[in-house]
Write a protein that holds these residues in place. Sequence first.
Motif, mmCIF file in Angstrom:
data_model
loop_
_atom_site.group_PDB
_atom_site.id
_atom_site.type_symbol
_atom_site.label_atom_id
_atom_site.label_comp_id
_atom_site.label_asym_id
_atom_site.label_seq_id
_atom_site.Cartn_x
_atom_site.Cartn_y
_atom_site.Cartn_z
ATOM 1 N N LEU A 175 -10.821 -13.897 -10.740
ATOM 2 C CA LEU A 175 -9.347 -13.855 -10.692
ATOM 3 C C LEU A 175 -8.805 -14.914 -9.735
ATOM 4 O O LEU A 175 -9.200 -14.947 -8.563
ATOM 5 N N GLN A 237 -0.431 -1.993 -4.777
ATOM 6 C CA GLN A 237 -0.644 -1.078 -3.654
ATOM 7 C C GLN A 237 0.559 -1.096 -2.708
ATOM 8 O O GLN A 237 1.048 -0.047 -2.276
ATOM 9 N N ILE A 296 -4.290 2.580 -9.749
ATOM 10 C CA ILE A 296 -3.948 2.607 -8.327
ATOM 11 C C ILE A 296 -3.132 3.871 -8.072
ATOM 12 O O ILE A 296 -2.114 4.094 -8.720
HETATM 13 O O1 LIG Z 1 -1.758 -5.652 -7.403
HETATM 14 C C1 LIG Z 1 -2.969 -5.701 -7.676
HETATM 15 N N1 LIG Z 1 -3.842 -4.886 -7.031
HETATM 16 C C2 LIG Z 1 -5.183 -4.890 -7.267
HETATM 17 O O2 LIG Z 1 -5.951 -4.131 -6.629
HETATM 18 C C3 LIG Z 1 -5.635 -5.771 -8.261
HETATM 19 N N2 LIG Z 1 -6.864 -6.045 -8.772
HETATM 20 C C4 LIG Z 1 -6.700 -6.990 -9.733
HETATM 21 O O3 LIG Z 1 -7.634 -7.483 -10.436
HETATM 22 N N3 LIG Z 1 -5.392 -7.338 -9.836
HETATM 23 C C5 LIG Z 1 -4.707 -6.607 -8.930
HETATM 24 N N4 LIG Z 1 -3.391 -6.546 -8.636
#
Ligand SMILES: O=c1[nH]c(=O)c2[nH]c(=O)[nH]c2[nH]1
Length: 307
Positions: A175, A237, A296
């Motif tokens: 990423l 988060q 989340i």
């Molecule tokens: O806002 C995000 N939190 C993550 O924990 C996360 N993990 C990810 O791959 N993209 C994102 N975006």
Amino acid sequence: MANKIEGLSFEQRQGKQRVRVARVWRNNDGCHSIVEWNVGISLLSDCVNAYTRGDNSDLVTTDTMKNTVYVKAKECKEELSVEEFAVRLAKHFTSLYQQVTTAIVKIVEKPWERAYVDGQPHEHGFKLGSEKHTTEVIFEKSGALRLTSGIEGLSLLKTTKSGFEGFIRDKYTALPDTRERILATEITASWKYQYESIFSIPQKPLYFTERYLNVKKALADTFYGPPKEGVYSPSVQSTLFHMAKTVLKGFPDIAAVQLKMPNIHFLPVNLSNTDNTIVKFEDDVYLPTDEPHGSIEATLSRFWSKM
Ligand SMILES: O=c1[nH]c(=O)c2[nH]c(=O)[nH]c2[nH]1
């Protein structure tokens, strides 16, 4: 409530799930209102003999539980909140039956909203909205109450003011850092009220309906930020935490709030063949996906409270 039977521990409950009821109120001014509820009832009761001896004399039938939903709906002469209806049902089961020690009533309300025709509220026309209002009432014979409300399926999205960077980067990480992405989620929220007895519940009609609408607004407003400039989100988060904090700050009678905010990814579209770029991503064309999605979830409580 566990029973000790033949040196073993035994726990049981019975109820009726998915009892669907709709209630219409026809007001004198010609204006109608409607609610549609999907009710789940679970009773904790002293009826172990039904399990161990085939003796049903202490059982409230689940069919009776279903009928009670319709009787109680009939008895509601004025429009009331889904929370209030759940409390009335739970109170009924624990007070009428000596055997019943605790009633757990969960209800999901279908979001019928008044229709507008030529800008005018329609007297008896309704249209289905999207997110659902939920409640869970746990009521004990002693009078102890746990009252939780919630929202299911609140889908929110913003097209900018979202990024994600500075995370752990190792040989598995693909990423890229970004300060520009779409942020999209489908929120499941629940919040626990501080009321611990039915006598402390506010008596104002539709109090909890108003609370539901205000909590929903507080969640959405915090997610978006102000209408012109918005607010930057460094992660789901961080946005989740701000949303939860806004709820506890704004509503003193809410003791704890749980938010589940899946990260629904909108992937940049870049297409090319060996010779040419077909589509170059310029923050414009996305591939929306819900599989897989990030999950989340968090609960924020006042110190003395648990969800
Ligand atoms: O806002 C995000 N939190 C993550 O924990 C996360 N993990 C990810 O791959 N993209 C994102 N975006």
